[in-house]
Design an enzyme around this catalytic site. Structure first.
Site, mmCIF file in Angstrom:
data_model
loop_
_atom_site.group_PDB
_atom_site.id
_atom_site.type_symbol
_atom_site.label_atom_id
_atom_site.label_comp_id
_atom_site.label_asym_id
_atom_site.label_seq_id
_atom_site.Cartn_x
_atom_site.Cartn_y
_atom_site.Cartn_z
ATOM 1 N N TYR A 5 38.407 31.375 -14.826
ATOM 2 C CA TYR A 5 38.124 29.975 -15.152
ATOM 3 C C TYR A 5 36.742 29.527 -14.675
ATOM 4 O O TYR A 5 36.247 28.480 -15.082
ATOM 5 C CB TYR A 5 39.195 29.046 -14.572
ATOM 6 C CG TYR A 5 40.578 29.285 -15.168
ATOM 7 C CD1 TYR A 5 40.728 30.014 -16.351
ATOM 8 C CD2 TYR A 5 41.723 28.805 -14.560
ATOM 9 C CE1 TYR A 5 41.973 30.249 -16.890
ATOM 10 C CE2 TYR A 5 42.976 29.032 -15.104
ATOM 11 C CZ TYR A 5 43.100 29.765 -16.270
ATOM 12 O OH TYR A 5 44.335 29.999 -16.815
ATOM 13 N N LYS A 59 45.843 43.577 -13.029
ATOM 14 C CA LYS A 59 45.799 44.529 -14.144
ATOM 15 C C LYS A 59 44.737 45.584 -13.842
ATOM 16 O O LYS A 59 43.703 45.647 -14.504
ATOM 17 C CB LYS A 59 45.471 43.786 -15.450
ATOM 18 C CG LYS A 59 46.569 42.856 -15.929
ATOM 19 C CD LYS A 59 47.702 43.567 -16.626
ATOM 20 C CE LYS A 59 47.267 44.109 -17.967
ATOM 21 N NZ LYS A 59 48.362 44.864 -18.624
ATOM 22 N N ASP A 72 51.631 42.055 -16.123
ATOM 23 C CA ASP A 72 52.539 41.910 -17.276
ATOM 24 C C ASP A 72 53.963 42.315 -16.886
ATOM 25 O O ASP A 72 54.936 41.664 -17.267
ATOM 26 C CB ASP A 72 52.034 42.716 -18.490
ATOM 27 C CG ASP A 72 51.670 44.149 -18.148
ATOM 28 O OD1 ASP A 72 51.425 44.445 -16.961
ATOM 29 O OD2 ASP A 72 51.640 44.996 -19.066
ATOM 30 N N ASP A 80 48.158 31.098 -12.894
ATOM 31 C CA ASP A 80 48.419 29.913 -13.708
ATOM 32 C C ASP A 80 49.689 30.141 -14.539
ATOM 33 O O ASP A 80 50.601 29.297 -14.589
ATOM 34 C CB ASP A 80 47.200 29.701 -14.631
ATOM 35 C CG ASP A 80 47.205 28.348 -15.301
ATOM 36 O OD1 ASP A 80 48.121 27.551 -15.020
ATOM 37 O OD2 ASP A 80 46.301 28.090 -16.114
ATOM 38 N N ASP A 131 53.891 28.874 -13.567
ATOM 39 C CA ASP A 131 54.649 28.022 -14.497
ATOM 40 C C ASP A 131 55.943 28.712 -14.920
ATOM 41 O O ASP A 131 57.000 28.080 -15.021
ATOM 42 C CB ASP A 131 53.818 27.713 -15.747
ATOM 43 C CG ASP A 131 53.023 26.425 -15.584
ATOM 44 O OD1 ASP A 131 52.873 25.982 -14.439
ATOM 45 O OD2 ASP A 131 52.554 25.882 -16.597
#
Ligand code: NAD
Length: 371
Positions: free
Chosen positions: A143, A194, A227, A251, A255
């Site tokens: 970001y 990752k 993942d 992020d 959630d």
């Protein structure tokens, strides 16, 4: 007797109503403890600050925030301030607090109270009693990395670039925090990245493993591909305790984890900064995940649990008051078990209550449990 300073920033809308319930709990703790006392100050933030001072947070409030041991934040915003200048919009006050205090770590617990397990989209046995913590790096990564741009190529096509950028220092400090937090919980950390396809993931893996070896060999440590972590959170969430991860994956994973547990009105969070080398204290801001809920503001209908549980996090993570934090969490669980519900978590056969009734019920349980 140790004294802890708190800055209360109720903000706008239901923030004002839910913070009032936190104040009652602070008064209760002050009255019964002879080892720690809270000194509180309050100030305006968001639209309320704009109305009075023309800015979303004043320099004076920022100075109080910098000096406080912890900030308890309500919520900001609402349609009333939709057309104020961009730099003075209510959210700008919160963003400035996060930035100026360098709050680089975002803690999002996902707790499923047994009484609310049926409200989850997962089966009861998967989520009942769930208590995990997603620790998200908040100030680096995809970001913020440069270059970050959309350019038009010679052939007229556009090319968009985001850069995932981390330094050793940035990963090291959040990894350390993950291990510190795990020691106050069930002593287990998963690092999600990752490293199979991203160079930044390779660095995350290297640095976190090194921190584990040199700083936290006593903590159980696992590496998990981000993942797979998303999948495992749905398959068997209770295998996790603390999951430490970067800004982008955090992020999404936070959630995902939080929504297993039901309503927005139930979700607390914390944002923490670096530990002061002399005192060991961290800058800290605690806030519910929800916003100012203009649709129900001022009607005494808001669920105060997210804000009360955010204060519970302050007790645990800023003040090392685990017993008192357990008291808050235990009282919330008990009240839910007895069938009390605000509108957002109402279920058939339960008793519907308002903000202050819910606050009173939690306080009563705390009194009974502490007696
Ligand atoms: P919201 O979280 O305020 O509300 C979403 C829905 O959930 C509403 O129907 C609301 O009534 C309900 N809800 C939220 N919290 C609740 C609670 N404690 N008890 C009962 N019901 C609750 O999100 P929104 O409607 O998208 O945003 C409203 C305003 O809040 C906007 O101005 C937005 O910018 C702001 N906002 C602020 C923050 C913050 O202060 N950190 C976070 C999100 C949104």
């Amino acid at each position: 007797m140790s004294t802890h300073s708190l800055l209360l920033l109720p903000g706008d809308g239901i923030g004002v109503e839910t913070m009032a319930e936190v104040e009652r709990i602070i008064a209760f703790l002050n009255a019964r403890s002879n080892s720690a006392k809270f000194e509180t100050q309050s100030d305006l933030v968001g639209g309320a600050a704009f109305d009075k001072h023309g800015v979303s947070i004043t320099e004076d409030a920022m100075a109080k925030a910098t000096a406080a041991d912890a900030i308890i934040f309500g919520s900001v915003g609402g349609p009333k301030w939709d057309s104020v200048p961009y730099e003075h919009r209510p959210e700008a006050g919160l963003l400035r607090l996060r930035k100026d205090l360098d709050l680089f770590a975002n803690l999002r617990p996902a707790i499923c109270y047994p009484a609310l397990a049926d409200a989850s989209s997962l089966k009861r046995d998967l989520v009942e009693g769930l208590d995990i913590l997603i620790l998200r790096e908040l100030t680096g990564g995809t970001y913020f990395g440069e270059p970050k741009e959309i350019v038009t190529l010679e052939n007229g096509e556009k090319r968009a670039v985001d850069t995932t950028l981390y330094t050793t220092r940035e990963v090291d400090r959040i990894a350390r925090m993950g291990f510190d937090l795990a020691r106050k919980r069930r002593n287990k950390v998963h690092m999600a990245a990752k490293w199979n396809v991203m160079r930044s993931g390779v660095l995350w893996r290297e640095v976190t493993a090194a921190v584990h070896k040199s700083y936290a060999a006593d903590v159980e440590y696992h590496e998990i591909l981000a993942d797979n972590c998303a999948m495992q959170l749905i398959r068997n969430p209770k295998q996790f305790d603390v999951v430490v991860t970067d800004n982008l994956f955090g992020d999404i994973l936070s959630d995902e984890a939080a929504m297993m547990t039901g309503s927005l009105g139930m979700l607390p969070s914390a944002s923490l900064g670096a530990a002061d080398p002399k005192t060991g204290k961290r800058r800290a801001l605690y806030e519910p995940v929800h916003g100012s809920a203009p649709d129900i503001a001022g009607q005494g209908l808001a669920n105060p649990i997210a804000t009360i549980a955010s204060f519970g996090m302050a007790l645990r993570y800023s003040f090392d008051m685990g017993k008192e934090a357990d008291l808050v969490d235990g009282a919330i669980a008990k009240v839910l078990e007895k069938g009390l519900r605000t509108g957002d978590i109402m279920q058939p056969g339960m008793t519907k209550v308002g903000t202050s009734e819910m606050g009173s019920a939690i306080l009563k349980e705390m009194e009974a449990m502490a007696a």
